[in-house]
Design an enzyme around this catalytic site. Sequence first.
Site, mmCIF file in Angstrom:
data_model
loop_
_atom_site.group_PDB
_atom_site.id
_atom_site.type_symbol
_atom_site.label_atom_id
_atom_site.label_comp_id
_atom_site.label_asym_id
_atom_site.label_seq_id
_atom_site.Cartn_x
_atom_site.Cartn_y
_atom_site.Cartn_z
ATOM 1 N N SER A 251 -0.253 -0.555 -8.007
ATOM 2 C CA SER A 251 0.145 0.309 -6.972
ATOM 3 C C SER A 251 1.411 0.990 -7.016
ATOM 4 O O SER A 251 2.211 0.829 -7.844
ATOM 5 C CB SER A 251 -0.186 -0.261 -5.491
ATOM 6 O OG SER A 251 1.330 -1.084 -5.183
ATOM 7 N N LYS A 252 1.711 2.172 -6.257
ATOM 8 C CA LYS A 252 2.816 2.986 -6.289
ATOM 9 C C LYS A 252 4.044 2.193 -6.319
ATOM 10 O O LYS A 252 4.912 2.351 -6.985
ATOM 11 C CB LYS A 252 3.029 3.844 -4.754
ATOM 12 C CG LYS A 252 2.374 5.163 -4.893
ATOM 13 C CD LYS A 252 2.451 6.023 -3.878
ATOM 14 C CE LYS A 252 1.610 6.894 -3.437
ATOM 15 N NZ LYS A 252 0.686 6.435 -2.342
ATOM 16 N N ARG A 253 4.185 0.958 -5.822
ATOM 17 C CA ARG A 253 5.407 0.096 -5.756
ATOM 18 C C ARG A 253 5.804 -0.377 -6.973
ATOM 19 O O ARG A 253 7.001 -0.792 -7.341
ATOM 20 C CB ARG A 253 5.444 -0.801 -4.667
ATOM 21 C CG ARG A 253 4.516 -1.852 -4.873
ATOM 22 C CD ARG A 253 4.395 -2.972 -3.606
ATOM 23 N NE ARG A 253 3.413 -3.726 -4.039
ATOM 24 C CZ ARG A 253 3.672 -4.921 -4.846
ATOM 25 N NH1 ARG A 253 4.286 -5.339 -5.235
ATOM 26 N NH2 ARG A 253 2.222 -5.422 -5.023
#
Length: 485
Positions: A251-253
């Site tokens: 994911s984005k993180r």
Amino acid sequence: MSVRVRFAPSPTGHIHVGNVRTALFNYLFARSEGGRFILRIEDTDLERSTLESENLIYEDLKWLGLDYDEGPKMGGDYGPYRQTERFGIYRKCAEELMEKGYAYKCFCTKEELDAEREKAQAEGRPPLYSGKCSRMTKEEADRREAAGEKPSIRFRAFKPNVLVKDMIHGEINFPTNSFGDFIIIRPDGTPIYNYVVVVDDAMMKITHVIRGDDHLPNTPKQVLIYEALGYEAPTFAHIPMILGPDHAKLSKRHGNTSVEQFRSSGYLPEAMINYMALLSWSSDDEKELFSKEELISKFSLSRVSKSAAVFDFDKLDWMNGYYIRRKTADELYGLCLPFLLDSGMADGGFLEKEKERVKAMLLSVRDNFVKLSDAPAFMEVYFKRAAEITPEAGEVLALETSAPVLEAFLDKIKNYEYLSPEDYKGIMKEIQKETGAKGKALYMAVRAGVTRSTKGPEMDSVATLLPVKELSGRVEETLSMIRRG
Ligand code: GLU
């Protein structure tokens, strides 16, 4: 029967690498089998789908070189390829399903369904539809509809078990009482994914459905719909998810996750393709570097593993550097230009006029690049005078011989406009003779004088690619900096 596969993204934002890897596996499979690769836009979620996201899909696929044979803009024999243009087809098939008794109108309201679900949960039962409307006569349904009620259309889970055969996961038996009768068209007329995907895959003659294994739980519902519509189900191949380095879903993180982000941060499409191909697929010869053509000849679904792949950002970086080093000077120039312009370190006119020198500059520093966006930082040595002398350069410049070396350098270059490699070599030899400085004391002194650092590209490149005016300007400035202390 010739292979037909599809990539069916929903245009609801940037395309995530997970989706693109799905597109890639479909593409590689189609090309390796001499089949057709189809793009279908799944935009039935009217609220979340945007034209902007749809355009990004076209752009991303084009950038990656994943060309398709049938799709929304180009058409094909089984169009339209955008689901919002197929609502009539979905309606018609739903009527057919109702006629045959595989589907029925359901008048239960959201409140009733919510209450049913809550009750089931409280009693520890799976939240299944009660089947309340499944026995309603056609007359009653027509009467209620005529009176203004808006029903959904519900599909009847008409048998107790569904066997899903998957090339990667094997055979899985799903009892249908784990999901019950399910809605295929909402009261507002918008159809549901599990239904439209089957209508489309069947009518588009899709032979293999290759997609993320997050869709595995949807597959029994889809298999039932195939049977009800009288179609044979395609072969399924559910490919594993992609995890971040910490083994949580990517994911984005974790960093870049959309193709657009990778592109704008300076990754090359060939690196992305090569790297993504290795996410849950491997070649039988343990090689890791493959061109797209090699991948096409090597790819097979039988070598796709069942276990999730971990996205290794460092490995992608390494691969990207590898592909950057294989570019010709011309290609490198074209690829780095937007990043150089963006950085504001040089203007377009200059970069165009000095194209040949800029190419040589890029070649002198590119071994350090991980991404194209690294170009401006490494090119700084050519475009900016360093404001400070690094401590290491300070040490070199403090040698007794350094100032005389730099004075001699200034004197010997003064009548040139640019130094050729031979000029530079000859000049350095003369300085060695005259000052007695050699090796590090000679070459590092000149480097430190010009760049104020002991690191950077080959000194031959710096000395021959910068105009002599700039070389002398820098050396004079460095000399006065050390004299000032
Ligand atoms: N639109 C669906 C998705 O993006 C397609 C799934 C499928 O390939 O069936 O997840």
